[in-house]
Scaffold this active site. Structure first.
Site, short mmCIF file in Angstrom:
data_model
loop_
_atom_site.label_atom_id
_atom_site.label_comp_id
_atom_site.label_asym_id
_atom_site.label_seq_id
_atom_site.Cartn_x
_atom_site.Cartn_y
_atom_site.Cartn_z
N LYS A 10 0.84 -1.20 0.00
CA LYS A 10 0.00 0.00 0.00
C LYS A 10 0.87 1.24 0.00
O LYS A 10 2.03 1.23 0.41
CB LYS A 10 -0.95 0.02 1.20
N PRO A 95 8.72 -4.36 0.10
CA PRO A 95 9.87 -3.98 0.93
C PRO A 95 9.63 -4.26 2.41
O PRO A 95 8.53 -4.04 2.94
CB PRO A 95 10.01 -2.48 0.67
N MET A 100 5.23 0.17 3.67
CA MET A 100 4.28 -0.25 2.64
C MET A 100 3.43 -1.43 3.08
O MET A 100 2.77 -2.09 2.28
CB MET A 100 5.02 -0.58 1.34
N SER A 104 1.81 -6.46 7.44
CA SER A 104 0.35 -6.49 7.51
C SER A 104 -0.23 -7.30 6.37
O SER A 104 -1.19 -8.06 6.55
CB SER A 104 -0.21 -5.06 7.48
N ALA A 105 0.34 -7.15 5.18
CA ALA A 105 -0.11 -7.94 4.03
C ALA A 105 0.05 -9.43 4.30
O ALA A 105 -0.84 -10.23 4.00
CB ALA A 105 0.66 -7.53 2.78
N ASP A 137 -3.06 -1.69 9.93
CA ASP A 137 -3.02 -1.74 8.47
C ASP A 137 -3.52 -3.07 7.91
O ASP A 137 -3.71 -3.20 6.70
CB ASP A 137 -1.59 -1.52 7.95
#
EC number: 2.7.1.148
Length: 299
Positions: A10, A95, A100, A104-105, A137
């Site tokens: 993000k 990264p 970014m 959390s992803a 996030d």
């Protein structure tokens, strides 16, 4: 059987930060935009929970139960009364410690993958509730696209995006700790009257129209002064991108990745080449937005 989920990075096109709350968090008006840099999270049945990781800077990713992917598996397993007996493998391309939302992803990806593998039947609302428990996030990593996050950033309202936006991202030589950046924000804000964070209507309108010039005029990040205070060299990267023709340059979230909005794919190549030869960053990537949220690739 294994399940693989792809999850996006993000960029925060607006990050308005309120004063510190009693619980130590800050109220935010956080406009998220998912971009086409991805991690892939694969879960496979195993004797016990374990995490492995490959890809750029994989050695910086914790492989114990502090990893958000491991915590996500544990949270869903606890709700279902089962053991989180899975091998979680993370193929990193987002990264690490770059602002970014890579961690959390991975949490969102592991949660969706485990829900699919275990046929746990968690609804979208339950998955989002677990995401919110894991981190501010994480819910957006599940949702993707574009959204306004309020509260700590975990309460999401999806946003309309009227076109494709092109970005260049410059990775810094070292990471920045998100808690450290917020502490520096608090230090810099000491004694100041911090307004309540609200979303910029100009920015929301630019997203809806798909207008890169209008979006460039409206992007903002209240954490950028704190990130620059802790990592002054980022100012050189921002200047290099602007000189190369970026429409806007800002620190991504808590940093240290810097983000450059450009007009089109051709401009992205030009700005990326200039940044790559500027000597101000470690690596450069291009990506378009918006990108879908967590998506099952194979099961």
């Amino acid at each position: 059987m294994s399940v693989t989920v792809r999850v996006p990075a993000k960029v925060n096109v607006q990050l308005a930060v309120g004063a510190a709350r009693a619980d130590g968090f800050h109220d935010l008006a956080n406009v998220f935009l998912a971009v086409g840099l991805h991690d892939e999270v694969t879960v496979t049945p195993a004797d016990e929970l374990r995490v492995t990781c490959e890809g750029p800077d994989a050695d910086q990713v914790p492989l114990d139960r502090t990893n958000l992917a491991a915590r996500a598996a544990g949270a869903l397993a606890e709700r279902r009364g089962i053991e989180p007996a899975v091998h979680i493998h993370i193929a990193k391309d987002i990264p690490v410690a770059g602002g970014m939302a890579g961690g959390s992803a991975d949490g969102a990806g592991a949660l969706l993958a485990c829900n699919t593998l275990w046929q746990a039947g968690a609804s979208r609302a339950e998955l989002l509730a677990i995401c919110a428990e894991l981190g501010s996030d994480v819910p957006f990593s599940l949702v993707g696209g574009a959204a306004l996050g309020t509260g700590r950033g975990e309460r999401l309202t999806t946003l309309e995006v009227g076109g494709t936006f092109h970005w260049v991202f410059a990775m810094a030589e070292r990471g920045l700790s998100t808690p450290a950046v917020f502490r520096e924000f608090d230090r810099l804000a000491e004694g100041l009257d911090i307004p309540e964070p609200v979303a910029s209507q100009e920015l929301l309108g630019a997203l809806a129209k798909g207008d890169p010039d209008a979006l460039a005029a409206a992007v903002s990040n209240d954490l950028q002064p704190a990130a620059l205070s802790l990592f002054p060299e980022l100012a050189d990267t921002l200047a290099a991108g602007r000189t190369a023709g970026a429409l806007a340059a800002l620190v991504s979230g808590s940093g240290p990745t810097t983000a450059f909005l450009v007009r089109d794919a051709e401009s992205a190549v030009k700005v990326a080449e200039a940044l790559g030869s500027s000597g101000t960053c470690r690596k450069v990537r291009t990506a378009s937005a918006p990108a879908p949220g967590a998506t099952v690739l194979s099961a």
